[in-house]
Design a protein around this motif. Structure first.
Motif, PDB file in Angstrom:
ATOM      1  N   TRP A   1     -11.356  -4.477 -67.525  1.00  0.00           N
ATOM      2  CA  TRP A   1     -11.661  -4.659 -68.950  1.00  0.00           C
ATOM      3  C   TRP A   1     -10.939  -5.855 -69.552  1.00  0.00           C
ATOM      4  O   TRP A   1     -11.129  -6.169 -70.727  1.00  0.00           O
TER       5      TRP A   1
ATOM      6  N   PHE B   1     -15.566  -6.960 -76.612  1.00  0.00           N
ATOM      7  CA  PHE B   1     -15.836  -5.606 -77.126  1.00  0.00           C
ATOM      8  C   PHE B   1     -15.079  -5.348 -78.429  1.00  0.00           C
ATOM      9  O   PHE B   1     -15.669  -4.998 -79.450  1.00  0.00           O
TER      10      PHE B   1
ATOM     11  N   TYR C   1     -17.540  -4.874 -82.322  1.00  0.00           N
ATOM     12  CA  TYR C   1     -17.240  -4.015 -83.474  1.00  0.00           C
ATOM     13  C   TYR C   1     -17.359  -4.746 -84.805  1.00  0.00           C
ATOM     14  O   TYR C   1     -17.448  -4.113 -85.855  1.00  0.00           O
TER      15      TYR C   1
ATOM     16  N   ARG D   1     -21.911   2.010 -85.996  1.00  0.00           N
ATOM     17  CA  ARG D   1     -21.424   2.985 -85.006  1.00  0.00           C
ATOM     18  C   ARG D   1     -20.155   3.678 -85.513  1.00  0.00           C
ATOM     19  O   ARG D   1     -20.028   4.897 -85.458  1.00  0.00           O
TER      20      ARG D   1
ATOM     21  N   GLY E   1      -9.741   6.792 -72.971  1.00  0.00           N
ATOM     22  CA  GLY E   1     -10.471   5.519 -72.879  1.00  0.00           C
ATOM     23  C   GLY E   1     -10.687   4.988 -74.279  1.00  0.00           C
ATOM     24  O   GLY E   1     -11.749   4.457 -74.594  1.00  0.00           O
TER      25      GLY E   1
ATOM     26  N   GLY F   1      -9.756   2.498 -75.907  1.00  0.00           N
ATOM     27  CA  GLY F   1      -9.919   1.065 -76.163  1.00  0.00           C
ATOM     28  C   GLY F   1      -8.949   0.572 -77.221  1.00  0.00           C
ATOM     29  O   GLY F   1      -7.741   0.817 -77.155  1.00  0.00           O
TER      30      GLY F   1
ATOM     31  N   GLN G   1     -12.422   4.075 -82.795  1.00  0.00           N
ATOM     32  CA  GLN G   1     -12.943   5.401 -83.120  1.00  0.00           C
ATOM     33  C   GLN G   1     -11.837   6.339 -83.608  1.00  0.00           C
ATOM     34  O   GLN G   1     -12.097   7.222 -84.417  1.00  0.00           O
TER      35      GLN G   1
ATOM     36  N   GLU H   1      -5.382   5.040 -72.505  1.00  0.00           N
ATOM     37  CA  GLU H   1      -6.215   3.896 -72.116  1.00  0.00           C
ATOM     38  C   GLU H   1      -5.588   3.232 -70.889  1.00  0.00           C
ATOM     39  O   GLU H   1      -4.393   2.962 -70.893  1.00  0.00           O
ATOM     40  N   PRO H   2      -6.392   2.960 -69.832  1.00  0.00           N
ATOM     41  CA  PRO H   2      -5.800   2.341 -68.642  1.00  0.00           C
ATOM     42  C   PRO H   2      -5.614   0.829 -68.748  1.00  0.00           C
ATOM     43  O   PRO H   2      -4.741   0.273 -68.092  1.00  0.00           O
TER      44      PRO H   2
ATOM     45  N   MET I   1      -6.858  -3.880 -73.268  1.00  0.00           N
ATOM     46  CA  MET I   1      -7.347  -3.057 -74.372  1.00  0.00           C
ATOM     47  C   MET I   1      -6.180  -2.494 -75.175  1.00  0.00           C
ATOM     48  O   MET I   1      -6.231  -2.434 -76.402  1.00  0.00           O
TER      49      MET I   1
ATOM     50  N   GLY J   1      -8.330   8.088 -67.375  1.00  0.00           N
ATOM     51  CA  GLY J   1      -8.755   9.396 -67.849  1.00  0.00           C
ATOM     52  C   GLY J   1      -8.700  10.465 -66.777  1.00  0.00           C
ATOM     53  O   GLY J   1      -8.518  11.649 -67.073  1.00  0.00           O
ATOM     54  N   GLU J   2      -8.830  10.045 -65.515  1.00  0.00           N
ATOM     55  CA  GLU J   2      -8.812  11.010 -64.416  1.00  0.00           C
ATOM     56  C   GLU J   2      -7.422  11.622 -64.239  1.00  0.00           C
ATOM     57  O   GLU J   2      -7.253  12.584 -63.507  1.00  0.00           O
TER      58      GLU J   2
ATOM     59  N   HIS K   1     -15.408   8.224 -75.753  1.00  0.00           N
ATOM     60  CA  HIS K   1     -16.580   7.513 -76.269  1.00  0.00           C
ATOM     61  C   HIS K   1     -16.832   6.224 -75.501  1.00  0.00           C
ATOM     62  O   HIS K   1     -15.976   5.337 -75.474  1.00  0.00           O
ATOM     63  N   GLY K   2     -18.000   6.151 -74.878  1.00  0.00           N
ATOM     64  CA  GLY K   2     -18.371   4.917 -74.194  1.00  0.00           C
ATOM     65  C   GLY K   2     -17.567   4.676 -72.944  1.00  0.00           C
ATOM     66  O   GLY K   2     -17.265   3.529 -72.608  1.00  0.00           O
TER      67      GLY K   2
HETATM   68  C1  LIG Z   1     -16.767   0.450 -74.109  1.00  0.00           C
HETATM   69  S1  LIG Z   1     -15.026   0.681 -74.177  1.00  0.00           S
HETATM   70  C2  LIG Z   1     -14.912   2.048 -75.311  1.00  0.00           C
HETATM   71  C3  LIG Z   1     -13.603   2.106 -76.039  1.00  0.00           C
HETATM   72  C4  LIG Z   1     -13.503   3.184 -77.123  1.00  0.00           C
HETATM   73  N1  LIG Z   1     -13.664   4.522 -76.571  1.00  0.00           N
HETATM   74  C5  LIG Z   1     -14.487   2.969 -78.235  1.00  0.00           C
HETATM   75  O1  LIG Z   1     -15.476   3.710 -78.313  1.00  0.00           O
HETATM   76  O2  LIG Z   1     -14.287   2.032 -79.024  1.00  0.00           O
HETATM   77  C6  LIG Z   1     -14.706   1.482 -72.629  1.00  0.00           C
HETATM   78  C7  LIG Z   1     -13.244   1.792 -72.408  1.00  0.00           C
HETATM   79  O3  LIG Z   1     -13.135   2.665 -71.279  1.00  0.00           O
HETATM   80  C8  LIG Z   1     -11.932   2.350 -70.621  1.00  0.00           C
HETATM   81  N2  LIG Z   1     -11.987   2.908 -69.264  1.00  0.00           N
HETATM   82  C9  LIG Z   1     -12.608   2.410 -68.173  1.00  0.00           C
HETATM   83  N3  LIG Z   1     -12.421   3.235 -67.125  1.00  0.00           N
HETATM   84  C10 LIG Z   1     -11.686   4.274 -67.566  1.00  0.00           C
HETATM   85  C11 LIG Z   1     -11.151   5.455 -66.958  1.00  0.00           C
HETATM   86  N4  LIG Z   1     -11.355   5.714 -65.685  1.00  0.00           N
HETATM   87  N5  LIG Z   1     -10.441   6.296 -67.730  1.00  0.00           N
HETATM   88  C12 LIG Z   1     -10.227   6.041 -69.043  1.00  0.00           C
HETATM   89  N6  LIG Z   1     -10.709   4.935 -69.656  1.00  0.00           N
HETATM   90  C13 LIG Z   1     -11.418   4.064 -68.933  1.00  0.00           C
HETATM   91  C14 LIG Z   1     -11.899   0.827 -70.675  1.00  0.00           C
HETATM   92  O4  LIG Z   1     -10.619   0.318 -70.388  1.00  0.00           O
HETATM   93  C15 LIG Z   1     -12.366   0.589 -72.095  1.00  0.00           C
HETATM   94  O5  LIG Z   1     -11.311   0.524 -73.002  1.00  0.00           O
END
Ligand SMILES: C[S@@+](CC[C@H](N)C(=O)[O-])C[C@H]1O[C@@H](n2cnc3c(N)ncnc32)[C@H](O)[C@@H]1O
Length: 266
Positions: free
Chosen positions: A8, A15, A20, A28, A51, A53, A57, A72-73, A77, A103-104, A121-122
């Motif tokens: 990311w 992003f 946004y 959104r 996650g 970001g 949200q 957040e990994p 971000m 998240g895992e 989300h997302g």
């Molecule tokens: C499209 S952004 C969405 C960010 C936020 N949730 C939002 O809606 O504004 C996707 C996010 O997922 C995170 N991400 C990717 N793989 C992930 C994982 N395995 N566990 C948690 N977050 C992850 C990315 O680092 C990124 O910040």
């Protein structure tokens, strides 16, 4: 996650700053915030944003009085999230905690703590298998807590290529489960029914689902210039999208859906 493995890193600006700031991004935020408030317990309550970001949200929830943990990994971000925290009033800032983990491993990263609401989300669309992450989301929710997921809508995959007049792609997309998303990376889509079933298997009963945006998304793909600086138009569009997102048939055509569930008593 270091710079080499942080997928990311290159997308963070695109992003967090660009997407946004657009009309679509603002709609959104507005629509999902209102949808969340319909189901979240009253403040003060504990929210985990997996996650999360740059916090687009969950920081509005911190402003509304919720205690937010953003997990957040991605280092990049998290950098964006820190920049945005600096701009929050001191009392709101105190309600936000950042945790770096994927998240895992959410449960371990928050030391087994359970939350009144868990947002994701997302994120699941970027994972080949959503199940390990769903396990964690459901475990991190307290009994009676809310789980909130935003995912790509597999039932509306032909919309974008059709609006871009890529007719061959649109024909194939009716049965597709993934695409190269608007950020230029592969993204998988789910259905409300399948995701609801996966939540139910994990002790979380689906409560409600919504679309997120429809008209501003379609206008954008059709080439219309939407001005995020026109506050009056933006507010009017957001209110229309909020209504469309909660009604059939409109919500079914939104390219993303917002599914909320409630965890059982144990
Ligand atoms: C499209 S952004 C969405 C960010 C936020 N949730 C939002 O809606 O504004 C996707 C996010 O997922 C995170 N991400 C990717 N793989 C992930 C994982 N395995 N566990 C948690 N977050 C992850 C990315 O680092 C990124 O910040």
């Amino acid at each position: 996650m270091d710079e080499d493995t942080d997928t990311w890193a290159d997308l963070a600006d695109q992003f967090a700053d660009d997407a946004y700031a657009s009309v679509k991004g603002r709609v959104r935020t507005y629509v999902m915030h209102r949808q969340l408030l319909e189901h979240l317990p009253a403040t003060p309550a504990q929210v985990l944003d997996v996650g999360g970001g740059a916090g687009h949200q969950s920081f509005p929830l911190a402003r509304a009085g919720y205690e937010v943990t953003l997990l957040e990994p991605s280092q990049s971000m998290l950098g964006k999230a820190r920049e945005r925290i600096e701009r929050l009033p001191e009392e709101v800032r105190r309600r936000v905690t950042l945790v770096q983990a994927d998240g895992e491993h959410a449960q371990e990263a928050v030391n087994g703590r359970q939350f009144d609401a868990v947002l994701c989300h997302g994120v699941i669309g970027y994972l080949e298998q959503p199940e390990p992450l769903l396990d964690q989301l459901c475990r991190c929710a307290a009994p009676g807590g809310v789980v909130s997921i935003l995912a790509g809508n597999a039932d509306a995959m032909a919309v974008r290529p059709a609006l871009e007049q890529r007719w061959e792609d649109a024909l194939e997309a009716f049965d597709a489960r993934s695409e190269i998303g608007v950020l230029g990376v592969p993204v998988r889509a789910d259905t409300v029914e399948e995701l609801g079933g996966l939540l139910r298997d994990r002790g979380v009963e689906p409560l409600e689902w919504y679309g997120v945006w429809l008209f501003v998304d379609w206008l954008g793909f059709g080439g219309a210039e939407l001005d995020p600086g026109d506050a009056k138009q933006l507010e009017a569009a957001a209110r229309v999208e909020f209504e469309a997102a909660r009604r059939d048939p409109y919500r079914r055509l939104s390219r993303v859906f917002h599914l909320l569930g409630r965890k059982g008593p144990s």
